[in-house]
Design a protein around this motif. Structure first.
Motif, PDB file in Angstrom:
ATOM      1  N   HIS A   1       0.876  -1.178   0.000  1.00  0.00           N
ATOM      2  CA  HIS A   1       0.000   0.000   0.000  1.00  0.00           C
ATOM      3  C   HIS A   1       0.909   1.222   0.000  1.00  0.00           C
ATOM      4  CE1 HIS A   1      -3.376   2.504   2.124  1.00  0.00           C
ATOM      5  NE2 HIS A   1      -3.139   2.900   0.883  1.00  0.00           N
ATOM      6  N   TYR A   2       0.937   1.939  -1.106  1.00  0.00           N
ATOM      7  CA  TYR A   2       1.872   3.053  -1.282  1.00  0.00           C
ATOM      8  C   TYR A   2       1.095   4.349  -1.384  1.00  0.00           C
ATOM      9  CZ  TYR A   2       6.554   4.759  -2.470  1.00  0.00           C
ATOM     10  OH  TYR A   2       7.788   5.371  -2.438  1.00  0.00           O
ATOM     11  N   VAL A   3       1.407   5.282  -0.491  1.00  0.00           N
ATOM     12  CA  VAL A   3       0.767   6.596  -0.485  1.00  0.00           C
ATOM     13  C   VAL A   3       1.819   7.650  -0.805  1.00  0.00           C
ATOM     14  CG1 VAL A   3      -0.513   8.300   0.849  1.00  0.00           C
ATOM     15  CG2 VAL A   3      -0.924   5.856   1.227  1.00  0.00           C
ATOM     16  N   GLU A   4       1.615   8.394  -1.880  1.00  0.00           N
ATOM     17  CA  GLU A   4       2.482   9.513  -2.220  1.00  0.00           C
ATOM     18  C   GLU A   4       1.810  10.796  -1.733  1.00  0.00           C
ATOM     19  OE1 GLU A   4       4.669   9.403  -5.809  1.00  0.00           O
ATOM     20  OE2 GLU A   4       3.743   7.529  -6.479  1.00  0.00           O
ATOM     21  N   ALA A   5       2.613  11.688  -1.163  1.00  0.00           N
ATOM     22  CA  ALA A   5       2.038  12.898  -0.575  1.00  0.00           C
ATOM     23  C   ALA A   5       2.916  14.097  -0.897  1.00  0.00           C
ATOM     24  CB  ALA A   5       1.912  12.739   0.941  1.00  0.00           C
ATOM     25  N   ASP A   6       2.260  15.227  -1.148  1.00  0.00           N
ATOM     26  CA  ASP A   6       2.983  16.463  -1.450  1.00  0.00           C
ATOM     27  C   ASP A   6       2.030  17.633  -1.235  1.00  0.00           C
ATOM     28  OD1 ASP A   6       4.919  18.326  -2.473  1.00  0.00           O
ATOM     29  OD2 ASP A   6       5.757  16.713  -3.705  1.00  0.00           O
ATOM     30  N   LEU A   7       2.542  18.837  -1.406  1.00  0.00           N
ATOM     31  CA  LEU A   7       1.688  20.013  -1.341  1.00  0.00           C
ATOM     32  C   LEU A   7       0.565  19.895  -2.368  1.00  0.00           C
ATOM     33  CD1 LEU A   7       4.485  22.692  -1.040  1.00  0.00           C
ATOM     34  CD2 LEU A   7       2.869  22.063   0.754  1.00  0.00           C
ATOM     35  N   PRO A   8      -0.596  20.503  -2.110  1.00  0.00           N
ATOM     36  CA  PRO A   8      -1.766  20.288  -2.976  1.00  0.00           C
ATOM     37  C   PRO A   8      -1.517  20.419  -4.473  1.00  0.00           C
ATOM     38  CG  PRO A   8      -2.441  21.425  -0.992  1.00  0.00           C
ATOM     39  CD  PRO A   8      -0.942  21.322  -0.918  1.00  0.00           C
ATOM     40  N   PRO A   9      -0.822  21.467  -4.971  1.00  0.00           N
ATOM     41  CA  PRO A   9      -0.628  21.556  -6.429  1.00  0.00           C
ATOM     42  C   PRO A   9       0.177  20.398  -7.003  1.00  0.00           C
ATOM     43  CG  PRO A   9      -0.245  23.686  -5.396  1.00  0.00           C
ATOM     44  CD  PRO A   9      -0.324  22.689  -4.292  1.00  0.00           C
ATOM     45  N   MET A  10       1.291  20.022  -6.317  1.00  0.00           N
ATOM     46  CA  MET A  10       2.102  18.914  -6.808  1.00  0.00           C
ATOM     47  C   MET A  10       1.366  17.589  -6.641  1.00  0.00           C
ATOM     48  SD  MET A  10       4.793  17.841  -8.328  1.00  0.00           S
ATOM     49  CE  MET A  10       6.089  19.089  -8.302  1.00  0.00           C
TER      50      MET A  10
ATOM     51  N   GLU B   1      -6.605   1.614  -5.387  1.00  0.00           N
ATOM     52  CA  GLU B   1      -6.814   1.484  -3.945  1.00  0.00           C
ATOM     53  C   GLU B   1      -5.491   1.295  -3.205  1.00  0.00           C
ATOM     54  OE1 GLU B   1      -9.316  -1.320  -0.785  1.00  0.00           O
ATOM     55  OE2 GLU B   1      -9.658  -1.494  -2.948  1.00  0.00           O
ATOM     56  N   GLN B   2      -4.519   0.612  -3.847  1.00  0.00           N
ATOM     57  CA  GLN B   2      -3.237   0.346  -3.202  1.00  0.00           C
ATOM     58  C   GLN B   2      -2.165   1.385  -3.537  1.00  0.00           C
ATOM     59  OE1 GLN B   2      -4.373  -1.868  -0.845  1.00  0.00           O
ATOM     60  NE2 GLN B   2      -2.387  -2.871  -1.082  1.00  0.00           N
ATOM     61  N   HIS B   3      -2.466   2.280  -4.434  1.00  0.00           N
ATOM     62  CA  HIS B   3      -1.504   3.334  -4.792  1.00  0.00           C
ATOM     63  C   HIS B   3      -2.261   4.645  -4.886  1.00  0.00           C
ATOM     64  CE1 HIS B   3       2.154   4.610  -7.485  1.00  0.00           C
ATOM     65  NE2 HIS B   3       1.992   5.386  -6.431  1.00  0.00           N
ATOM     66  N   GLN B   4      -2.058   5.486  -3.882  1.00  0.00           N
ATOM     67  CA  GLN B   4      -2.839   6.712  -3.752  1.00  0.00           C
ATOM     68  C   GLN B   4      -1.933   7.936  -3.667  1.00  0.00           C
ATOM     69  OE1 GLN B   4      -4.922   5.818  -0.125  1.00  0.00           O
ATOM     70  NE2 GLN B   4      -6.427   4.500  -1.132  1.00  0.00           N
TER      71      GLN B   4
END
Length: 280
Positions: free
Chosen positions: A105-114, A130-133
């Motif tokens: 389960h991989y979640v990528e996160a950044d500032l809203p525009p990116m 579902e597993q990559h968000q």
């Protein structure tokens, strides 16, 4: 005054995204016109830096591949099933590791525009699911929908989690980034197993190319419209800093020293970057 916003980081994401592609670590979908342009514009500077044994691309590859190696070990040896990559930018790591470990389960996160851009990119290639968000986050937000608490609330606390930040922490003054680490450690303590991988550039005044390093640091700050402070003087200071923030186990790794054992790119001089493996 310490920098109190994160918006100056994004330009470097385009440059590094192109570097990963140049070295066959990425898909063409992650390449942007600005990334190609930045690479061309900076090529005379990076060529000059190599004359002082500072190879920017090799340095970027060393840290990226060492983080990859540590993530692989965490998945295969410690049973990590959830990964959160904060300040993901145009990193191809999520796509590569999801292909290699479909159960992840991989979640990528950044500032809203990116984050919005990354979400569109992954969706266009059929990689989002579902597993990559992709989620929006601001590491400086104390609460709200972009806070760390909101990000980790979406994960399963009964499963091990590993957090990655690459190319992030030296954009902030030490006091600011230690505040982030303290909030991160508090979130990780809510999981059955919590760990954190990051790169860090210490203030290595004894390094043979220290003067050139300081010049390069000033250049990075200019290009990203912010400062690029170096943190801590040595390994003991790094370990003490992470301990203050709530991490119980801290390993400080030099990619230069790790390169032979792990078959990573090796430079001629001792490393300028450290990779931190911290656990709560």
């Amino acid at each position: 005054m310490p920098r109190t916003d994160s918006a100056h980081i994004s330009p470097s994401a385009h440059y590094t995204g192109y570097v990963w592609y140049r070295h066959q670590l990425s898909n063409p979908a992650f390449v942007t016109d600005f990334g190609r342009f930045a690479h061309v514009v900076l090529s005379p500077i990076t060529w000059a830096a190599r004359r002082f044994d500072i190879d920017l691309e090799r340095l970027l590859l060393q840290r990226h591949l060492l983080i990859d190696a540590l993530l692989t070990e965490a998945i295969e040896q410690r049973g990590v099933t959830q990964v959160v990559e904060i300040a993901c930018g145009l990193s191809p790591r999520g796509q590569r590791f999801r292909q290699r470990y479909p159960q992840l389960h991989y979640v990528e996160a950044d500032l809203p525009p990116m984050a919005a851009r990354k979400r569109r990119l992954l969706a266009s290639q059929g990689w989002l699911g579902e597993q990559h968000q992709v989620q929006a986050v601001d590491i400086l937000a104390a609460d709200g929908e972009c806070s760390l608490a909101a990000l980790f609330a979406r994960l399963d606390p009964a499963q091990p989690v590993l957090v990655i930040t690459e190319g992030l922490v030296n954009y902030f003054e030490l006091g600011v980034i230690e505040g982030f680490w303290a909030r991160l450690a508090e979130q990780l303590k809510g999981f059955v197993q919590g760990s954190y991988l990051t790169d860090l550039y210490p203030d290595l005044q004894e390094h043979p190319s220290y003067r050139q390093l300081r010049w390069g640091v000033g250049l990075v700050g200019l290009l990203t419209r912010g400062k690029y402070p170096l943190h801590y003087r040595d390994q003991a200071a790094i370990e003490a800093g992470f301990a203050r923030c709530g991490f119980r186990q801290v390993a400080v790794l030099d990619p230069h020293e790790e390169s032979l054992r792990r078959q990573l790119p090796r430079g001629r001089l001792p490393g300028l970057v450290r990779v931190i493996d911290a656990r709560v």
